[in-house]
Design a protein around this motif. Structure first.
Motif, PDB file in Angstrom:
ATOM      1  N   PHE A  25       0.934  -1.396   0.305  1.00 17.35           N
ATOM      2  CA  PHE A  25      -0.059   0.268   0.104  1.00 17.35           C
ATOM      3  C   PHE A  25       0.927   1.323   0.278  1.00 17.35           C
ATOM      4  O   PHE A  25       0.313   2.222  -0.650  1.00 17.35           O
ATOM      5  CB  PHE A  25      -0.969  -0.193   1.320  1.00 17.35           C
ATOM      6  CG  PHE A  25      -1.901  -0.746   0.583  1.00 17.35           C
ATOM      7  CD1 PHE A  25      -2.487  -1.588  -0.362  1.00 17.35           C
ATOM      8  CD2 PHE A  25      -3.094  -1.384   1.899  1.00 17.35           C
ATOM      9  CE1 PHE A  25      -2.969  -2.697  -0.013  1.00 17.35           C
ATOM     10  CE2 PHE A  25      -3.952  -1.581   2.113  1.00 17.35           C
ATOM     11  CZ  PHE A  25      -4.654  -3.001   1.139  1.00 17.35           C
ATOM     12  N   ASN A  26       2.019   1.349   0.888  1.00 20.02           N
ATOM     13  CA  ASN A  26       2.557   2.493   0.744  1.00 20.02           C
ATOM     14  C   ASN A  26       3.333   2.517  -0.984  1.00 20.02           C
ATOM     15  O   ASN A  26       3.706   4.127  -0.734  1.00 20.02           O
ATOM     16  CB  ASN A  26       3.708   2.328   1.985  1.00 20.02           C
ATOM     17  CG  ASN A  26       3.653   2.255   3.130  1.00 20.02           C
ATOM     18  OD1 ASN A  26       2.770   3.456   3.184  1.00 20.02           O
ATOM     19  ND2 ASN A  26       4.230   1.815   3.846  1.00 20.02           N
ATOM     20  N   ASP A  27       3.704   1.549  -1.117  1.00 25.35           N
ATOM     21  CA  ASP A  27       4.366   1.851  -2.458  1.00 25.35           C
ATOM     22  C   ASP A  27       3.171   2.144  -3.273  1.00 25.35           C
ATOM     23  O   ASP A  27       3.884   3.609  -4.582  1.00 25.35           O
ATOM     24  CB  ASP A  27       4.757   0.672  -3.463  1.00 25.35           C
ATOM     25  CG  ASP A  27       5.890  -0.088  -2.692  1.00 25.35           C
ATOM     26  OD1 ASP A  27       7.138   0.619  -1.788  1.00 25.35           O
ATOM     27  OD2 ASP A  27       6.324  -1.065  -2.584  1.00 25.35           O
ATOM     28  N   LEU A  28       2.134   2.094  -3.393  1.00 27.79           N
ATOM     29  CA  LEU A  28       0.885   2.567  -3.916  1.00 27.79           C
ATOM     30  C   LEU A  28      -0.172   3.349  -4.287  1.00 27.79           C
ATOM     31  O   LEU A  28       0.359   4.314  -4.874  1.00 27.79           O
ATOM     32  CB  LEU A  28       0.287   1.265  -4.675  1.00 27.79           C
ATOM     33  CG  LEU A  28       0.078  -0.071  -4.608  1.00 27.79           C
ATOM     34  CD1 LEU A  28      -1.346  -0.607  -4.212  1.00 27.79           C
ATOM     35  CD2 LEU A  28      -0.051  -0.085  -6.272  1.00 27.79           C
ATOM     36  N   ILE A  29       0.874   4.315  -2.530  1.00 31.20           N
ATOM     37  CA  ILE A  29       0.532   5.549  -2.462  1.00 31.20           C
ATOM     38  C   ILE A  29       1.379   6.410  -2.832  1.00 31.20           C
ATOM     39  O   ILE A  29       0.883   7.634  -3.632  1.00 31.20           O
ATOM     40  CB  ILE A  29       0.490   5.617  -0.459  1.00 31.20           C
ATOM     41  CG1 ILE A  29      -0.882   5.403  -0.455  1.00 31.20           C
ATOM     42  CG2 ILE A  29       0.728   7.206  -0.171  1.00 31.20           C
ATOM     43  CD1 ILE A  29      -1.123   5.394   1.530  1.00 31.20           C
ATOM     44  N   LEU A  30       2.364   6.165  -3.300  1.00 33.28           N
ATOM     45  CA  LEU A  30       3.608   6.896  -3.660  1.00 33.28           C
ATOM     46  C   LEU A  30       3.420   6.966  -5.510  1.00 33.28           C
ATOM     47  O   LEU A  30       3.567   7.733  -5.762  1.00 33.28           O
ATOM     48  CB  LEU A  30       4.914   5.798  -3.878  1.00 33.28           C
ATOM     49  CG  LEU A  30       6.204   7.136  -4.196  1.00 33.28           C
ATOM     50  CD1 LEU A  30       6.489   7.802  -3.832  1.00 33.28           C
ATOM     51  CD2 LEU A  30       7.327   6.149  -4.194  1.00 33.28           C
ATOM     52  N   ILE A  31       3.263   5.863  -5.713  1.00 32.82           N
ATOM     53  CA  ILE A  31       3.225   6.432  -7.086  1.00 32.82           C
ATOM     54  C   ILE A  31       1.682   6.708  -7.151  1.00 32.82           C
ATOM     55  O   ILE A  31       2.255   7.837  -8.523  1.00 32.82           O
ATOM     56  CB  ILE A  31       2.279   4.625  -8.074  1.00 32.82           C
ATOM     57  CG1 ILE A  31       3.757   3.426  -8.129  1.00 32.82           C
ATOM     58  CG2 ILE A  31       2.139   4.694  -9.030  1.00 32.82           C
ATOM     59  CD1 ILE A  31       3.489   2.288  -8.503  1.00 32.82           C
ATOM     60  N   LYS A  60       9.795   7.883   2.010  1.00 28.48           N
ATOM     61  CA  LYS A  60       9.484   7.476   0.273  1.00 28.48           C
ATOM     62  C   LYS A  60       8.743   9.162  -0.375  1.00 28.48           C
ATOM     63  O   LYS A  60       9.532   9.416  -1.568  1.00 28.48           O
ATOM     64  CB  LYS A  60       8.661   6.050  -0.476  1.00 28.48           C
ATOM     65  CG  LYS A  60       9.578   4.951   0.139  1.00 28.48           C
ATOM     66  CD  LYS A  60       8.699   3.712  -0.647  1.00 28.48           C
ATOM     67  CE  LYS A  60       9.105   2.504  -0.005  1.00 28.48           C
ATOM     68  NZ  LYS A  60       8.874   1.359  -0.407  1.00 28.48           N
ATOM     69  N   ILE A  61       7.440   9.343   0.056  1.00 28.06           N
ATOM     70  CA  ILE A  61       6.738  10.183  -0.601  1.00 28.06           C
ATOM     71  C   ILE A  61       7.908  11.501  -0.497  1.00 28.06           C
ATOM     72  O   ILE A  61       8.666  12.683  -1.478  1.00 28.06           O
ATOM     73  CB  ILE A  61       5.575  10.689   0.034  1.00 28.06           C
ATOM     74  CG1 ILE A  61       4.900  10.128  -0.752  1.00 28.06           C
ATOM     75  CG2 ILE A  61       4.977  12.380  -0.248  1.00 28.06           C
ATOM     76  CD1 ILE A  61       3.446   9.867   0.417  1.00 28.06           C
ATOM     77  N   ILE A  62       8.270  11.473   0.938  1.00 25.64           N
ATOM     78  CA  ILE A  62       9.815  13.047   1.698  1.00 25.64           C
ATOM     79  C   ILE A  62      10.839  13.228   0.240  1.00 25.64           C
ATOM     80  O   ILE A  62      11.446  13.388  -0.374  1.00 25.64           O
ATOM     81  CB  ILE A  62       9.923  12.892   2.709  1.00 25.64           C
ATOM     82  CG1 ILE A  62       9.112  13.299   3.913  1.00 25.64           C
ATOM     83  CG2 ILE A  62      11.101  13.649   3.352  1.00 25.64           C
ATOM     84  CD1 ILE A  62       8.356  14.644   3.364  1.00 25.64           C
ATOM     85  N   ARG A  63      11.681  11.110   0.195  1.00 28.99           N
ATOM     86  CA  ARG A  63      12.227  11.340  -0.931  1.00 28.99           C
ATOM     87  C   ARG A  63      12.548  11.804  -2.265  1.00 28.99           C
ATOM     88  O   ARG A  63      12.870  12.096  -2.908  1.00 28.99           O
ATOM     89  CB  ARG A  63      12.849   9.882  -1.298  1.00 28.99           C
ATOM     90  CG  ARG A  63      13.864   9.711   0.273  1.00 28.99           C
ATOM     91  CD  ARG A  63      14.640   8.212  -0.228  1.00 28.99           C
ATOM     92  NE  ARG A  63      13.547   7.049   0.263  1.00 28.99           N
ATOM     93  CZ  ARG A  63      13.050   6.855   0.839  1.00 28.99           C
ATOM     94  NH1 ARG A  63      13.017   7.069   2.249  1.00 28.99           N
ATOM     95  NH2 ARG A  63      12.792   5.246   0.698  1.00 28.99           N
ATOM     96  N   PHE A  64      11.093  11.491  -2.972  1.00 33.47           N
ATOM     97  CA  PHE A  64      10.218  11.748  -3.743  1.00 33.47           C
ATOM     98  C   PHE A  64      10.667  13.435  -4.047  1.00 33.47           C
ATOM     99  O   PHE A  64      10.725  13.960  -5.013  1.00 33.47           O
ATOM    100  CB  PHE A  64       9.071  11.220  -4.515  1.00 33.47           C
ATOM    101  CG  PHE A  64       8.349  12.107  -5.210  1.00 33.47           C
ATOM    102  CD1 PHE A  64       9.276  11.935  -6.686  1.00 33.47           C
ATOM    103  CD2 PHE A  64       7.299  13.197  -5.394  1.00 33.47           C
ATOM    104  CE1 PHE A  64       8.158  12.491  -8.122  1.00 33.47           C
ATOM    105  CE2 PHE A  64       6.734  13.659  -6.373  1.00 33.47           C
ATOM    106  CZ  PHE A  64       7.200  13.541  -7.773  1.00 33.47           C
TER     107      PHE A  64
END
Length: 189
Positions: A25-31, A60-64
């Motif tokens: 879910f965290n990966d999908l949220i980032l996408i 991951k959002i912060i890194r993006f």
């Protein structure tokens, strides 16, 4: 449903998720977050996700966002349980974090940041509705904080679950989100 009913239901739903589900879910949220058409931001406020609460992770959002703006200022909160307010500190990878009474890491000390300096806020929530209103943990920290932010600050919720139709007991001081991202889609309000 009421906020109290939704809190109970969504805390249970979150704790029923497996570690594998949370990672997926965290990966999908980032996408879906990456698909949002956000303006350039210089300063983002983020919560530090609690594993105990099974919260969506913001790392991951912060890194993006840092990739898009290498000079991005990252701000994290610290709660004051007596005043029920939050103060905000510039995040530094070297800063000492301590666990508060809610089991959430927060800065021991650091450089304070004023609410009016923040361009975007990543907001923790348990549930949200189709109008962009959210159900938090019930202490009112974020409602007070958001009321002090500049009007144009982007309020971005993160949720493992899609919205409910309506939260029936919205108050006049509740501030709706501008966006909420789930593993299934990005919602704009």
């Amino acid at each position: 449903m009421t906020k109290q009913e939704l809190r109970k239901i969504y805390k249970e739903k979150r704790h029923a998720l497996s570690v594998h589900d949370i990672e997926k879910f965290n990966d999908l949220i980032l996408i879906h977050f990456q698909k949002s058409e956000l303006p350039f931001v210089n300063c983002v406020h983020t919560y530090l996700a609690s594993l105990k609460q099974a919260e969506p992770d913001t790392a991951k959002i912060i890194r993006f966002l840092e990739f898009k703006n290498p000079s991005l200022k990252i701000v994290i909160p610290k709660v004051d349980i007596h005043s029920e307010n939050m103060s905000h500190y510039l995040f530094d990878k070297e800063m000492e974090l301590i666990e508060n009474i809610f089991g959430i890491d927060e800065p021991k000390e650091g450089e304070r940041v004023l609410e009016m300096e923040i361009d975007m806020i990543l907001i923790p929530l348990l549930a949200f509705d189709k109008r962009g209103y959210r159900v938090g943990y019930g202490k009112g920290y974020y409602d007070k904080f958001l009321s002090k932010c500049r009007p144009g600050a982007i309020k971005f919720g993160l949720s493992f679950f899609d919205p409910v139709d309506e939260i029936v007991d919205i108050n006049s001081f509740d501030i709706p989100l501008n966006f909420c991202v789930t593993p299934h889609q990005l919602y704009t309000f």
